[in-house]
Design an enzyme around this catalytic site. Structure first.
Site, PDB file in Angstrom:
ATOM      1  N   ILE A  73       0.894  -1.164   0.000  1.00 50.06           N
ATOM      2  CA  ILE A  73       0.000   0.000   0.000  1.00 50.06           C
ATOM      3  C   ILE A  73       0.928   1.209   0.000  1.00 50.06           C
ATOM      4  O   ILE A  73       1.587   1.487   0.998  1.00 50.06           O
ATOM      5  CB  ILE A  73      -0.925   0.027   1.225  1.00 50.06           C
ATOM      6  CG1 ILE A  73      -1.884  -1.157   1.186  1.00 50.06           C
ATOM      7  CG2 ILE A  73      -1.718   1.336   1.270  1.00 50.06           C
ATOM      8  CD1 ILE A  73      -2.844  -1.211   2.362  1.00 50.06           C
ATOM      9  N   PRO A  74       1.032   1.924  -1.125  1.00 49.31           N
ATOM     10  CA  PRO A  74       2.095   2.921  -1.295  1.00 49.31           C
ATOM     11  C   PRO A  74       1.850   4.255  -0.600  1.00 49.31           C
ATOM     12  O   PRO A  74       1.736   5.306  -1.250  1.00 49.31           O
ATOM     13  CB  PRO A  74       2.161   3.078  -2.818  1.00 49.31           C
ATOM     14  CG  PRO A  74       0.743   2.855  -3.263  1.00 49.31           C
ATOM     15  CD  PRO A  74       0.210   1.777  -2.354  1.00 49.31           C
ATOM     16  N   CYS A  75       1.820   4.233   0.729  1.00 49.81           N
ATOM     17  CA  CYS A  75       1.629   5.481   1.470  1.00 49.81           C
ATOM     18  C   CYS A  75       2.815   6.425   1.288  1.00 49.81           C
ATOM     19  O   CYS A  75       2.696   7.635   1.523  1.00 49.81           O
ATOM     20  CB  CYS A  75       1.384   5.194   2.945  1.00 49.81           C
ATOM     21  SG  CYS A  75       2.684   4.245   3.756  1.00 49.81           S
ATOM     22  N   HIS A  76       3.956   5.898   0.831  1.00 49.90           N
ATOM     23  CA  HIS A  76       5.135   6.742   0.596  1.00 49.90           C
ATOM     24  C   HIS A  76       4.919   7.697  -0.577  1.00 49.90           C
ATOM     25  O   HIS A  76       5.678   8.647  -0.743  1.00 49.90           O
ATOM     26  CB  HIS A  76       6.364   5.876   0.335  1.00 49.90           C
ATOM     27  CG  HIS A  76       6.217   4.946  -0.826  1.00 49.90           C
ATOM     28  ND1 HIS A  76       5.630   3.694  -0.719  1.00 49.90           N
ATOM     29  CD2 HIS A  76       6.554   5.071  -2.145  1.00 49.90           C
ATOM     30  CE1 HIS A  76       5.628   3.105  -1.892  1.00 49.90           C
ATOM     31  NE2 HIS A  76       6.175   3.915  -2.786  1.00 49.90           N
ATOM     32  N   ARG A  77       3.896   7.462  -1.401  1.00 51.07           N
ATOM     33  CA  ARG A  77       3.641   8.312  -2.572  1.00 51.07           C
ATOM     34  C   ARG A  77       2.741   9.504  -2.256  1.00 51.07           C
ATOM     35  O   ARG A  77       2.297  10.206  -3.164  1.00 51.07           O
ATOM     36  CB  ARG A  77       3.021   7.474  -3.695  1.00 51.07           C
ATOM     37  CG  ARG A  77       3.956   6.401  -4.208  1.00 51.07           C
ATOM     38  CD  ARG A  77       3.347   5.556  -5.296  1.00 51.07           C
ATOM     39  NE  ARG A  77       4.184   4.392  -5.566  1.00 51.07           N
ATOM     40  CZ  ARG A  77       3.749   3.260  -6.086  1.00 51.07           C
ATOM     41  NH1 ARG A  77       2.470   3.139  -6.429  1.00 51.07           N
ATOM     42  NH2 ARG A  77       4.578   2.248  -6.282  1.00 51.07           N
TER      43      ARG A  77
END
Length: 289
Positions: free
Chosen positions: A245-249
């Protein structure tokens, strides 16, 4: 994590932190190499092996201006991004191969009393992770610098579940996400404990394409709650599954990185690594038909 792999990532992390601090002076290769106590040639080789591109190329993706340009070029609507399914390789969308199943109210309320959670530790380009799964899907993927703390944190997230060290095929399939160009034979399933609002936000994050960024405010607008940026940020910060889940984006409207539960230096490294690989990939220059 192997001792050498751990040392390599620590040096890369230290180099990235130094570059961020000195970015206005644009430090030379020799300066960065000296900071991590390596010769320029050795550092160049190590960095290129880790990032897939040269240090000079990679540095372009670490600047604040690049983050701003990515944000400005982002999709106006995450829903629109979800329709861009004609892309392949590193440009594919996460929602094409990751699905979220929320734990039932009973599982959530009981703290996973009837669940068995299998976990293991593994190496990634961004440091060691603990990955855990129930029989329904991955329930945690977290970067860690301390294995004891990682296990305790996993158990605390599901206090009544039976957590045991055991490798399962689901772990290996999920960890392949760190391989460029990988595409699973069937969608990966995540089995997550979260509130309905958190699950909604996490599902929204899956529509952010590799190599692109969006903002907390844009996510809030997407879900129809333009004034809920702070609540959105809290939900993103509670994401238990790093990278899948790309919360870094998700970054600030200003282009600043914002927070990251596994460290802002790691967040910067992931964003730059994805951007560099996306720019180098032939797929990133293709358009959907």
């Amino acid at each position: 994590m192997t001792r050498q792999a751990d040392t390599d990532y620590q040096r890369i992390e230290k180099a990235i932190r130094y570059i961020q601090q000195q970015r206005l002076t644009q430090p030379a290769l020799e300066d960065v190499a000296a900071h991590v106590h390596l010769s320029p040639a050795h550092f160049q080789k190590l960095f290129s092996r880790w990032a897939g591109v040269s240090p000079k190329k990679y540095l372009q993706y670490l600047t604040l201006s690049h983050a701003k340009s990515l944000l400005a070029a982002g999709q106006t609507s995450l829903q629109d991004a979800a329709y861009a399914s004609g892309l392949s390789g590193s440009s594919r969308l996460h929602d094409l191969f990751v699905t979220i199943e929320g734990m039932t109210p009973g599982e959530f309320k009981s703290g996973g009393a009837d669940l068995t959670v299998n976990y293991q530790f593994a190496d990634t380009p961004f440091g060691e992770v603990i990955i855990a799964a129930t029989d329904k899907g991955i329930c945690q993927l977290a970067f860690t610098d301390n294995t004891t703390d990682a296990v305790e944190s996993l158990q605390a997230s599901l206090p009544n579940a039976r957590c045991q060290a055991a490798k399962v095929p689901m772990h290996n399939e999920a960890l392949k996400i760190f391989q460029q160009g990988w595409y699973p034979p069937q969608p990966l399933k995540l089995h997550l404990a979260g509130t309905p609002f958190q699950l909604k936000i996490w599902e929204c994050l899956l529509s952010i394409p590799t190599g692109q960024l969006t903002s907390y405010g844009r996510i809030a607008e997407q879900i129809g709650k333009p004034g809920a940026s702070r609540a959105v940020g809290s939900a993103i910060g509670a994401n238990p599954v790093a990278y899948l889940i790309p919360c870094h984006r998700v970054i600030q409207n200003s282009g600043g990185l914002g927070g990251y539960r596994w460290g802002e230096t790691r967040k910067s490294a992931i964003i730059a690594w994805e951007s560099a690989h996306n720019a180098e990939s032939p797929d990133s220059r293709q358009t959907s038909s």
